[in-house]
Design a protein around this motif. Structure first.
Motif, mmCIF file in Angstrom:
data_model
loop_
_atom_site.group_PDB
_atom_site.id
_atom_site.type_symbol
_atom_site.label_atom_id
_atom_site.label_comp_id
_atom_site.label_asym_id
_atom_site.label_seq_id
_atom_site.Cartn_x
_atom_site.Cartn_y
_atom_site.Cartn_z
ATOM 1 N N TYR A 199 123.515 37.940 -9.211
ATOM 2 C CA TYR A 199 123.050 36.585 -8.924
ATOM 3 C C TYR A 199 123.245 36.272 -7.446
ATOM 4 O O TYR A 199 124.236 36.686 -6.819
ATOM 5 C CB TYR A 199 123.817 35.557 -9.761
ATOM 6 C CG TYR A 199 123.527 35.661 -11.234
ATOM 7 C CD1 TYR A 199 122.478 34.962 -11.811
ATOM 8 C CD2 TYR A 199 124.304 36.490 -12.054
ATOM 9 C CE1 TYR A 199 122.196 35.065 -13.169
ATOM 10 C CE2 TYR A 199 124.032 36.601 -13.407
ATOM 11 C CZ TYR A 199 122.975 35.891 -13.957
ATOM 12 O OH TYR A 199 122.702 36.002 -15.298
ATOM 13 N N THR B 249 120.948 28.749 -8.153
ATOM 14 C CA THR B 249 121.318 30.145 -8.397
ATOM 15 C C THR B 249 120.160 30.883 -9.071
ATOM 16 O O THR B 249 119.535 30.357 -9.995
ATOM 17 C CB THR B 249 122.567 30.233 -9.286
ATOM 18 O OG1 THR B 249 123.653 29.570 -8.631
ATOM 19 C CG2 THR B 249 122.953 31.686 -9.554
ATOM 20 N N SER C 94 118.891 34.857 -10.610
ATOM 21 C CA SER C 94 119.186 36.269 -10.890
ATOM 22 C C SER C 94 118.252 37.124 -10.049
ATOM 23 O O SER C 94 117.131 36.722 -9.736
ATOM 24 C CB SER C 94 119.011 36.577 -12.374
ATOM 25 O OG SER C 94 117.661 36.373 -12.771
#
Length: 396
Positions: free
Chosen positions: A106, A152, A154
């Motif tokens: 991440y 955030t 991935s």
């Protein structure tokens, strides 16, 4: 123009080339000459018989080369590439080659001051590790919403392998060709992991051989599991036998095979024998007989009191599954009877009572014409349901 000499070393280390093959054939003729079975003596360069034998040697060389390749394919110790993969795919090994994977983790996108508008960071935005120079792409769109400072996402490394695994706080660059937003920064607060390299033959082969060398290889539990995992086999029982194999040694065990359907077919028995004859699956000097258990036939009459009539085919399939195993009806699954296993009357009654409309059950043994009781069998026997009559009475 002479044909260029070729050579290879076979699986046992012998050098094979056309010259060796030719000399063996000349040696054979020399032996025949000694006993008067041939008059051929001229094997000098250019002689007719020499030319003929050289032609045969060419063909013999390629046949032996092909045979050597087949020999190498047959064993994990010498197989390569896709043939080594086939050894790993053996249902009794089931170890796949690691074909490599990308590191994942991440990243956090952030801005120094809150914005009055949403900041959209598209899917496949490219970020870069200052540690390795490798690129990572975000897996989905993320948004730093108005009034927030970060979001955030991935991300996945674009390069497969262990090199994509990186330490925390090392992915800090954003590729301007893909995204250019003033004062936007990125960082990975945790390490990226999961990247693996393609497993080369030597490493993969060692894993397969270590599995074969495991402590229980060749043990009774190992052979039991080996048999149980064969398609079409319900269970196997390994028993001692007084019979001897073709060289006069007692067989290691006899394997009694109980199939998913009864009686067991000859085709399934041959499949089991093939598996237990494979040198990759057994200790080299172990030998096995394969046969069927003794079947104890049973015919039943089932009397049901029901609120609403049941579908008879479903009742039959459920009772058959109690004997043979399977999931004949949704939410109903049965293990089936193993070799030497007792049939408990309550197991049949409980299976029938899974139908909502069943009020009561009576089961008659057609051989005794009496109500069924628990039935035990010998250790080499298995019960087989061969006859079934179903009577339904609707009750209020």
């Amino acid at each position: 123009m002479a044909i260029e000499e070729e050579t290879f070393y076979n699986i046992i280390g012998e050098e094979i080339n056309r010259t060796n093959i030719l000399n063996q054939m000349i040696g054979f003729y020399s032996l025949l000459l000694e006993v008067g079975q041939t008059k051929v003596t001229d094997f000098n360069e250019g002689s007719e018989i020499r030319n003929l034998l050289e032609s045969v040697a060419v063909l013999g060389y390629y046949v032996m080369e092909d045979q050597n390749e087949l020999s190498k394919i047959a064993f994990p110790d010498t197989a390569e590439g896709e043939w080594l993969d086939k050894h790993g795919a053996n249902p009794f090994i089931k170890i796949e080659r690691d074909t490599g994977s990308e590191a994942t983790g991440y990243v956090v996108f952030s801005i120094p001051n809150v914005s009055t508008e949403d900041i959209v960071i598209p899917e496949e935005t490219i970020v870069v590790s200052t540690e390795s120079g490798l690129e990572y792409a975000t897996d989905s769109e993320v948004i730093i919403t108005a009034g927030e400072l970060e979001a955030t996402a991935s991300a996945t490394c674009l390069t497969e392998g262990e090199d994509g695994n990186c330490s925390e706080n090392t992915i800090t660059l954003i590729d301007d060709d893909y995204l250019s937003i003033s004062e936007l920064s990125v960082n990975n607060t945790e390490a990226f992991t999961g990247g693996t390299n393609y497993e080369e033959d030597d490493e993969y082969r060692e894993r397969l051989l270590n599995f074969v060398r495991q402590p229980d290889f060749g043990s009774l539990p190992y052979y039991q599991e080996l048999g149980d995992n064969i398609d079409g086999v319900h269970d196997v029982l390994l028993v001692d036998t007084g019979q001897t194999n073709e060289i006069g040694r007692p067989y290691t065990k006899e394997i009694l095979v109980n199939g998913d359907t009864k009686p067991v077919t000859n085709e399934l028995l041959l499949s089991v024998l093939e598996v237990f004859s494979d040198t990759n699956n057994k200790v080299i000097d172990h030998t096995f007989l394969v046969g069927a258990p003794e079947y104890v036939e049973l015919s039943l009459t089932v009397n049901l009191n029901v609120i609403n009539e049941l579908v008879e085919s479903e009742v039959r399939s459920v009772l058959q599954a109690v004997f043979d195993g399977g999931a004949p009806v949704d939410s109903m699954e049965f293990d089936g009877l193993h070799i030497g296993e007792t049939l408990f009357k309550n197991n049949l009654v409980s299976a029938l009572e899974l139908f909502d409309d069943v009020e009561s059950v009576t089961i008659i043994d057609d051989d005794t014409l009496e109500e069924l009781t628990d039935i035990s069998v010998e250790s080499n026997e298995v019960l087989q349901l061969v006859g079934l009559t179903i009577n339904q009475t609707i009750v209020s």
